[in-house]
Design an enzyme around this catalytic site. Structure first.
Site, PDB file in Angstrom:
ATOM      1  N   GLY B 270       3.161   8.818  -2.831  1.00 26.14           N
ATOM      2  CA  GLY B 270       2.532   8.579  -4.116  1.00 26.14           C
ATOM      3  C   GLY B 270       1.740   7.283  -4.117  1.00 26.14           C
ATOM      4  O   GLY B 270       1.213   6.857  -3.088  1.00 26.14           O
ATOM      5  N   SER B 271       1.741   6.614  -5.274  1.00 21.20           N
ATOM      6  CA  SER B 271       0.771   5.551  -5.520  1.00 21.20           C
ATOM      7  C   SER B 271       0.899   4.344  -4.599  1.00 21.20           C
ATOM      8  O   SER B 271      -0.053   3.568  -4.490  1.00 21.20           O
ATOM      9  CB  SER B 271       0.892   5.080  -6.965  1.00 21.20           C
ATOM     10  OG  SER B 271       0.691   6.170  -7.825  1.00 21.20           O
ATOM     11  N   THR B 272       2.060   4.146  -3.970  1.00 19.26           N
ATOM     12  CA  THR B 272       2.136   2.998  -3.060  1.00 19.26           C
ATOM     13  C   THR B 272       1.070   3.138  -1.973  1.00 19.26           C
ATOM     14  O   THR B 272       0.618   2.147  -1.415  1.00 19.26           O
ATOM     15  CB  THR B 272       3.526   2.888  -2.412  1.00 19.26           C
ATOM     16  OG1 THR B 272       3.952   4.177  -1.989  1.00 19.26           O
ATOM     17  CG2 THR B 272       4.549   2.340  -3.382  1.00 19.26           C
TER      18      THR B 272
END
Lengths: 131, 558
Positions: B270-272
């Site tokens: 995801g966003s990491t």
């Protein structure tokens, strides 16, 4: 002359034999000592290994933390509790010197020291630790 | 008189018998002389047959100890006794079996009897017995029953770092973790008698385990991962995979607990992953003030890319990172192109298993057909699955000035070759650290901050892919952080697997609500241990604090 020489040699041979026997015997004894000591070292080494493992087991951070939260009035250190050395103020002019402090008598009568009753007292430590 | 003497000498010289006697005597004297010298040499200088004086026989050859970076014992060999039987010497198998079962009630008498009647010369009755059982069996005085001293692997710290250390089977063969590596890849690197020194700091390991366990409990999660790494050396300071197991009793916990989520598990992060996307764009010369379209969801084929909190306007690179905009990230990736993205992720080690000593290393799942859709989804961490260690190693390069260092689980000596290679310009790394800090100061990760130890980082909340789609309620909530934010020394990754929102978080279970606060608590506890200088100055730099408010606060506390 030959006879004297032979006798002398015989005596020397006997002496050497005896000496050799004693040296061999002593060496064997030492070897036995050495083996015993080595066995002792091995045994101690094993005991140390066991104690080390036990110490590590008992001083696990998890166990220490559980003990600390139960018995100590300590909290994790905050960053703001760390100060730099140069934050400590310099000694002001005219402040008491070590000699002045040493000159303060502990008690007027001597013997029991005088306590300042208004000073804060450290919190009581637990009477016992663990079970 | 002189005549007489001369005559005798003449006789001597001429007497052949006498000459031979002298010759023989001389030869014997020489031989004995050599023997005497040799004896003296052996007696005085030669070492005895037992080897050097300091040589101590320590019984069967064991495995090396495993210690943490400070020398705290994680695994060691202890000597224990085991009972065996030689069935040929057993007089009365029935009586012997019932006597043995009286000492070892957990043994099955039938099974023991079968062993005692076997047609072999050696069967184990019971491995690893206690000293008390040893004495009891000894006192039974059974013929054909004997003891053998064996080395048993003991893990005095129990569950701590169990996934790193691994475990052995009953024959002391390494089956997992570093234990397995010692028998295989590290076999020729382990010096005899020297412990294997891990890069793990047991104190930090404990803190991460403790906080992770609490967070998992709070949010009723099914598991979690925590990794702390030194960004200057690539040394892994802590690596936690929860739930864990006790290597002393491997079978007491469910087998799936042995799974190392930190290195073997691969997840869509995801966003990491936007950290990588942003760094790639910045390194290619895009400024963090440049605008990208983020007004409307992107529709491509049967996919639609949308934002959780649509801003409805064009966003700068900085804002895309701060608000974690999927649409903006996808547009950034589109500008970079597929080849550039693939090459950059490859240089960050995201497409191959991580190079490190643990045998449990998961291979990333990257798309076979890397097309336009993949380009966009990978920009925000979907469509590619990597292990948490991949992310940590990649972010290490973002934070340390742009060098990718293959992570290690073994302690590195100062000045050791790091096998590092440059993946980013130093300016890009500086800019990334600024963006990481922005996310914590005013973005999605405000709960990650620690007074005195400023944290920077990026949250991630991925919906776990479940059979042919994404599960809305099954989240993988994470936070990748660096601290201290102004000059990162450590990177930290916390992942919570399937957290459920609580009343306190108003039902939220995203990275900012779960992993970020856990990171904050971890950093607050480990930063002083790791000797990080507190940032107390007015702009979060090392410096003297304004302590007036603090003094009042402390007075009120008491």
């Amino acid at each position: 002359m030959i006879r004297a020489l032979n006798l002398g040699m015989l005596a020397l041979t006997i002496m050497i034999c005896f000496g050799l026997y004693r040296v061999t015997h002593a060496a064997q004894e030492r070897e036995g000592d050495l083996k015993r000591v080595e066995a002792q070292i091995t045994e101690q080494q094993r005991a140390i290994d066991v104690l080390k493992a036990e110490w590590t087991h008992l001083s696990q951070p998890g166990k220490v933390q559980a003990m600390a939260t139960r018995y100590l009035n300590l909290q994790p250190m905050k960053a703001t509790q760390i100060a730099y050395l140069n934050e400590i103020p310099m000694r002001p002019e005219g402040a008491a010197t070590m000699d002045d402090i040493a000159a303060i008598p502990f008690s007027k009568q001597g013997g029991e020291p005088v306590y300042d009753e208004s000073a804060p007292v450290p919190q009581a430590k637990p009477a016992r630790l663990g079970r | 008189m002189t005549d007489d003497a001369r005559a005798r000498r003449k006789a001597e010289q001429s007497d052949p018998v006498r000459g031979r006697v002298i010759f023989c005597a001389a030869a014997f004297a020489m031989i004995f002389g050599v023997l005497a010298l040799r004896m003296a040499q052996i007696a005085l200088f030669s070492p005895d047959s037992g080897g050097g004086v300091a040589f101590v026989e320590t019984g069967p050859v064991g495995r090396p100890d495993i210690v943490d970076r400070n020398g705290v014992l994680l695994a060691t060999d202890l000597q224990v006794a085991s009972v065996y039987a030689d069935p040929r010497d057993v007089w009365d198998p029935e009586e012997t079996a019932s006597a043995l079962v009286s000492v070892f009630p957990e043994l099955d008498e039938e099974a023991v009897l079968a062993k005692l009647k076997a047609k072999t010369g050696f069967v184990w009755i019971k491995r690893d017995i206690t000293p008390r059982q040893h004495a009891a069996v000894h006192d039974l005085g059974l013929p054909g029953i004997g003891f053998r001293q064996e080395l048993k692997r003991v893990y005095p710290n129990g569950r701590a770092a169990a996934h790193v250390v691994g475990f052995v089977d009953v024959d002391n063969k390494g089956l997992a973790g570093i234990e397995r590596a010692i028998d295989t890849t590290l076999a020729d690197k382990v010096a005899h008698g020297e412990p294997v020194r891990l890069s793990i700091d047991l104190r930090v390991q404990h803190v991460v385990e403790d906080e992770l366990a609490q967070t998992i409990q709070t949010f009723s999660a099914i598991g979690g991962t925590g990794v702390v790494i030194d960004v200057k050396t690539g040394e892994v300071i802590a690596m936690v995979s929860a739930p864990d197991f006790d290597p002393n009793h491997v079978n007491a916990d469910p087998a799936e607990n042995r799974f190392n989520r930190a290195t073997l598990g691969v997840y869509e992060m995801g966003s990491t992953f936007k950290s990588f996307n942003t760094a790639m764009a910045l390194d290619a010369g895009i400024s963090s003030k440049d605008y990208f379209d983020a007004r409307a969801p992107i529709r491509i084929g049967r996919f639609s890319i949308r934002d959780y909190h649509p801003m409805g306007r064009a966003l700068t690179v900085e804002e895309i990172f701060e608000h974690s905009s999927n649409v903006g990230s996808a547009h950034m990736a589109q500008k970079m192109g597929i080849e550039k993205q693939r090459a950059f992720l490859a240089s960050l080690g995201q497409l191959e298993p991580v190079v490190m000593e643990l045998p449990e290393r998961g291979a990333p799942l990257s798309p076979k057909n890397w097309g336009e859709v993949e380009l966009m989804t990978i920009s925000f961490g979907h469509g590619i699955a990597v292990s948490p260690m991949h992310v940590v190693a990649g972010v290490t390069a973002m934070a340390n000035g742009g060098m990718y260092i293959p992570p290690t689980i073994l302690k590195r000596d100062a000045g050791a070759d790091l096998h590092a290679h440059r993946v980013l310009k130093p300016e890009t790394s500086t800019e990334m650290n600024r963006l990481f800090r922005l996310v914590v100061e005013r973005g999605t990760a405000r709960k990650a901050d620690v007074p005195g130890y400023p944290v920077g980082g990026k949250t991630g909340t991925a919906e776990k892919s479940k059979a042919g789609g994404y599960a809305r309620k099954a989240l993988l909530s994470s936070f990748i952080g660096v601290f201290p934010a102004d000059a990162p020394q450590y990177a930290i990754l916390v992942i919570i697997d399937e957290p459920k929102g609580t009343k306190e978080t108003a039902g939220y279970a995203t990275g900012g609500w779960t992993a970020a606060p856990a990171t904050s608590r971890i950093v607050a506890r480990i930063a002083p241990m790791l000797g990080v200088e507190p940032r107390l100055g007015p702009n979060n730099e090392p410096g003297i604090a304004d302590r007036e408010g603090e003094a009042i606060q402390m007075a009120q506390d008491h």
